[in-house]
Motif scaffolding. Structure first.
Motif, PDB file in Angstrom:
ATOM      1  N   GLU A  46       0.833  -1.205   0.000  1.00 39.61           N
ATOM      2  CA  GLU A  46       0.000   0.000   0.000  1.00 39.61           C
ATOM      3  C   GLU A  46       0.869   1.258   0.000  1.00 39.61           C
ATOM      4  OE1 GLU A  46      -3.231   1.849   3.032  1.00 39.61           O
ATOM      5  OE2 GLU A  46      -3.431  -0.290   2.576  1.00 39.61           O
ATOM      6  N   GLN A  47       1.932   1.242   0.770  1.00 44.69           N
ATOM      7  CA  GLN A  47       2.851   2.392   0.777  1.00 44.69           C
ATOM      8  C   GLN A  47       3.482   2.585  -0.594  1.00 44.69           C
ATOM      9  OE1 GLN A  47       5.672   1.629   3.884  1.00 44.69           O
ATOM     10  NE2 GLN A  47       4.336   2.403   5.494  1.00 44.69           N
ATOM     11  N   LEU A  48       3.875   1.497  -1.229  1.00 46.69           N
ATOM     12  CA  LEU A  48       4.479   1.606  -2.559  1.00 46.69           C
ATOM     13  C   LEU A  48       3.490   2.155  -3.574  1.00 46.69           C
ATOM     14  CD1 LEU A  48       6.589  -1.661  -2.726  1.00 46.69           C
ATOM     15  CD2 LEU A  48       7.433   0.678  -2.625  1.00 46.69           C
ATOM     16  N   GLY A  50       1.109   4.197  -2.888  1.00 42.30           N
ATOM     17  CA  GLY A  50       1.009   5.625  -2.566  1.00 42.30           C
ATOM     18  C   GLY A  50       2.192   6.405  -3.099  1.00 42.30           C
ATOM     19  N   LEU A  51       3.374   5.808  -3.058  1.00 39.01           N
ATOM     20  CA  LEU A  51       4.568   6.501  -3.548  1.00 39.01           C
ATOM     21  C   LEU A  51       4.590   6.607  -5.064  1.00 39.01           C
ATOM     22  CD1 LEU A  51       7.325   5.100  -1.205  1.00 39.01           C
ATOM     23  CD2 LEU A  51       6.438   7.424  -1.264  1.00 39.01           C
ATOM     24  N   SER A  52       3.906   5.708  -5.752  1.00 41.07           N
ATOM     25  CA  SER A  52       3.894   5.783  -7.216  1.00 41.07           C
ATOM     26  C   SER A  52       3.016   6.932  -7.692  1.00 41.07           C
ATOM     27  CB  SER A  52       3.424   4.463  -7.817  1.00 41.07           C
ATOM     28  OG  SER A  52       2.075   4.216  -7.461  1.00 41.07           O
ATOM     29  N   ASP A  53       2.179   7.465  -6.820  1.00 39.11           N
ATOM     30  CA  ASP A  53       1.360   8.634  -7.138  1.00 39.11           C
ATOM     31  C   ASP A  53       2.184   9.883  -6.826  1.00 39.11           C
ATOM     32  OD1 ASP A  53      -0.763  10.382  -7.549  1.00 39.11           O
ATOM     33  OD2 ASP A  53      -1.597  10.084  -5.540  1.00 39.11           O
ATOM     34  N   PRO A  54       2.242  10.882  -7.741  1.00 43.42           N
ATOM     35  CA  PRO A  54       3.046  12.088  -7.472  1.00 43.42           C
ATOM     36  C   PRO A  54       2.657  12.802  -6.179  1.00 43.42           C
ATOM     37  CG  PRO A  54       2.404  12.022  -9.778  1.00 43.42           C
ATOM     38  CD  PRO A  54       1.677  10.897  -9.087  1.00 43.42           C
ATOM     39  N   ALA A  55       1.375  12.837  -5.859  1.00 44.65           N
ATOM     40  CA  ALA A  55       0.956  13.496  -4.615  1.00 44.65           C
ATOM     41  C   ALA A  55       1.468  12.722  -3.402  1.00 44.65           C
ATOM     42  CB  ALA A  55      -0.565  13.607  -4.567  1.00 44.65           C
ATOM     43  N   GLY A  56       1.480  11.400  -3.489  1.00 45.56           N
ATOM     44  CA  GLY A  56       1.992  10.585  -2.388  1.00 45.56           C
ATOM     45  C   GLY A  56       3.479  10.781  -2.203  1.00 45.56           C
ATOM     46  N   GLU A  57       4.186  10.901  -3.320  1.00 51.16           N
ATOM     47  CA  GLU A  57       5.635  11.137  -3.241  1.00 51.16           C
ATOM     48  C   GLU A  57       5.914  12.483  -2.572  1.00 51.16           C
ATOM     49  OE1 GLU A  57       9.525  11.477  -6.154  1.00 51.16           O
ATOM     50  OE2 GLU A  57       7.565  11.155  -7.034  1.00 51.16           O
TER      51      GLU A  57
END
Length: 89
Positions: A46-48, A50-57
């Motif tokens: 789930e964290q990964l 989220g990180l693949s989304d620019p807003a999550g990064e």
């Protein structure tokens, strides 16, 4: 003689039962461990995602005190307490 044979067979059977009990307990513990690892892996996946989304990064970078170029960063700190005067002797 027959009694000795019966005791020998009985003790062998009892030791096999005890071994089966211990192995069963170990299997249950390993299953609990595997479930915990599986839950952790789901969290990491789930964290990964989220990180693949620019807003999550960006969110993660901001959590680690990064800012974007041109931004003004204000750091708010609490004033340190005044040292109390030491008593004179």
């Amino acid at each position: 003689m027959l009694l000795a044979f019966a005791v020998w067979v009985g003790s062998g059977f009892a030791s096999k039962l005890y071994l089966a009990y211990r192995l069963n307990a170990e299997v249950k513990q390993l299953q609990r461990d595997n479930q915990g690892i599986s839950d952790a892996n789901r969290g990491y996946a789930e964290q990964l995602r989220g990180l693949s989304d620019p807003a999550g990064e960006e969110e993660v970078l901001r959590q680690h005190n990064y800012s974007q170029p041109g931004e003004t960063v204000y750091v708010i700190v609490r004033p340190s307490p005044s040292p109390s005067p030491s008593p004179h002797r």
